[in-house]
Design an enzyme around this catalytic site. Structure first.
Site, short mmCIF file in Angstrom:
data_model
loop_
_atom_site.label_atom_id
_atom_site.label_comp_id
_atom_site.label_asym_id
_atom_site.label_seq_id
_atom_site.Cartn_x
_atom_site.Cartn_y
_atom_site.Cartn_z
CG HIS A 98 -11.18 -34.11 22.94
ND1 HIS A 98 -11.89 -34.65 21.86
CD2 HIS A 98 -12.24 -33.62 23.82
CE1 HIS A 98 -13.26 -34.49 21.99
NE2 HIS A 98 -13.30 -33.69 23.18
CB CYS A 124 -19.70 -29.64 17.94
SG CYS A 124 -19.95 -30.56 19.61
CD GLU A 167 -16.27 -25.67 26.14
OE1 GLU A 167 -17.06 -25.82 25.20
OE2 GLU A 167 -15.85 -26.17 27.24
N GLY A 168 -14.16 -24.13 23.21
CA GLY A 168 -14.65 -23.22 22.08
C GLY A 168 -13.41 -23.02 21.36
NE ARG A 169 -12.33 -23.31 15.92
CZ ARG A 169 -13.83 -23.14 15.63
NH1 ARG A 169 -14.49 -24.15 15.85
NH2 ARG A 169 -14.10 -22.05 14.95
CG ASP A 219 -8.04 -23.70 16.41
OD1 ASP A 219 -7.76 -23.63 17.76
OD2 ASP A 219 -7.81 -24.50 15.83
NE ARG A 237 -8.50 -26.13 18.84
CZ ARG A 237 -8.71 -27.09 18.10
NH1 ARG A 237 -9.28 -28.08 18.66
NH2 ARG A 237 -8.89 -26.91 16.77
CE LYS A 285 -6.24 -31.39 17.58
NZ LYS A 285 -7.20 -32.28 18.30
#
Length: 195
Positions: A51, A65, A92-94, A126, A128, A154
């Site tokens: 997460h 969201c 945070e925020g992708r 994205d 991440r 993911k």
């Protein structure tokens, strides 16, 4: 990338008493935590949620969201199973950060979708990085995960890192009138399986 284990402690919650493990990413100067329940290092596949931090959804109860609902549902599922792990990553925020997320929200207030807003700010859709999970999984001796996510990208990002994702478990929760466009964009532009 340098992920360093710092310490573990008990974390009682309304669902169960988890063990909280703190990790420091010394390269990015960020701190991450993993909540575990039961014997996650037994070699059996572990129910897991990876997460990314969402202050607005997780702590401020935003309806823009589905993040807070997914976090709660994942913790409930782990507690019900009696064993599992929740990785809480400071992305945070992708991956664009909290203040840029507020800027993205402003653009969304004026009609941009979540992907367009990130791109208008000069970011990818994205940003991440899941490679940070490897050291945490290794420290916890987790070899296989059953991943709670709606995001096939993911799953691919994790398997590309050598992480054994045995199955993807849908996590459909938190839909409301305020996030219909957001969820539709996640499905249409980011490939999330919402349904």
């Amino acid at each position: 990338m340098s992920i360093r284990f710092v310490e573990s402690s008990k974390l009682p919650t309304q669902w169960a008493e988890f063990e909280m493990h703190g990790f420091e990413d010394t390269d990015a100067d960020k701190e991450h935590v993993v909540l575990t329940l039961g014997d996650v290092g037994s070699g059996a596949p572990v129910l897991a949620r990876i997460h990314s931090e969402c202050l607005t959804g997780d702590a401020l109860f935003s309806l823009r969201c589905d993040c807070g609902s997914q976090l709660k549902a994942a913790l409930e599922a782990i507690a019900k199973e009696g064993c599992g792990a929740l990785f809480y990553l400071r992305q945070e925020g992708r991956g664009i950060g909290l203040l840029n997320k507020i800027k993205a929200y402003k653009l969304q207030d004026h009609g941009a979708d979540t992907v367009e807003a990130n791109e208008q700010l000069g970011f990818g859709a994205d940003m991440r990085d899941y490679s940070i999970c490897n050291a945490m999984l290794k420290h916890l001796n987790i070899q296989q995960i059953r991943l709670m996510t709606n995001n096939p990208k993911k799953v691919k990002a994790l398997t590309d890192q050598g992480i054994d994702v045995l199955e993807r478990i849908p996590l459909h929760t938190g839909q409301n009138p305020h996030n219909e466009k957001y969820l539709a964009t996640k499905a249409g532009k980011l490939g999330h399986l919402i349904g």
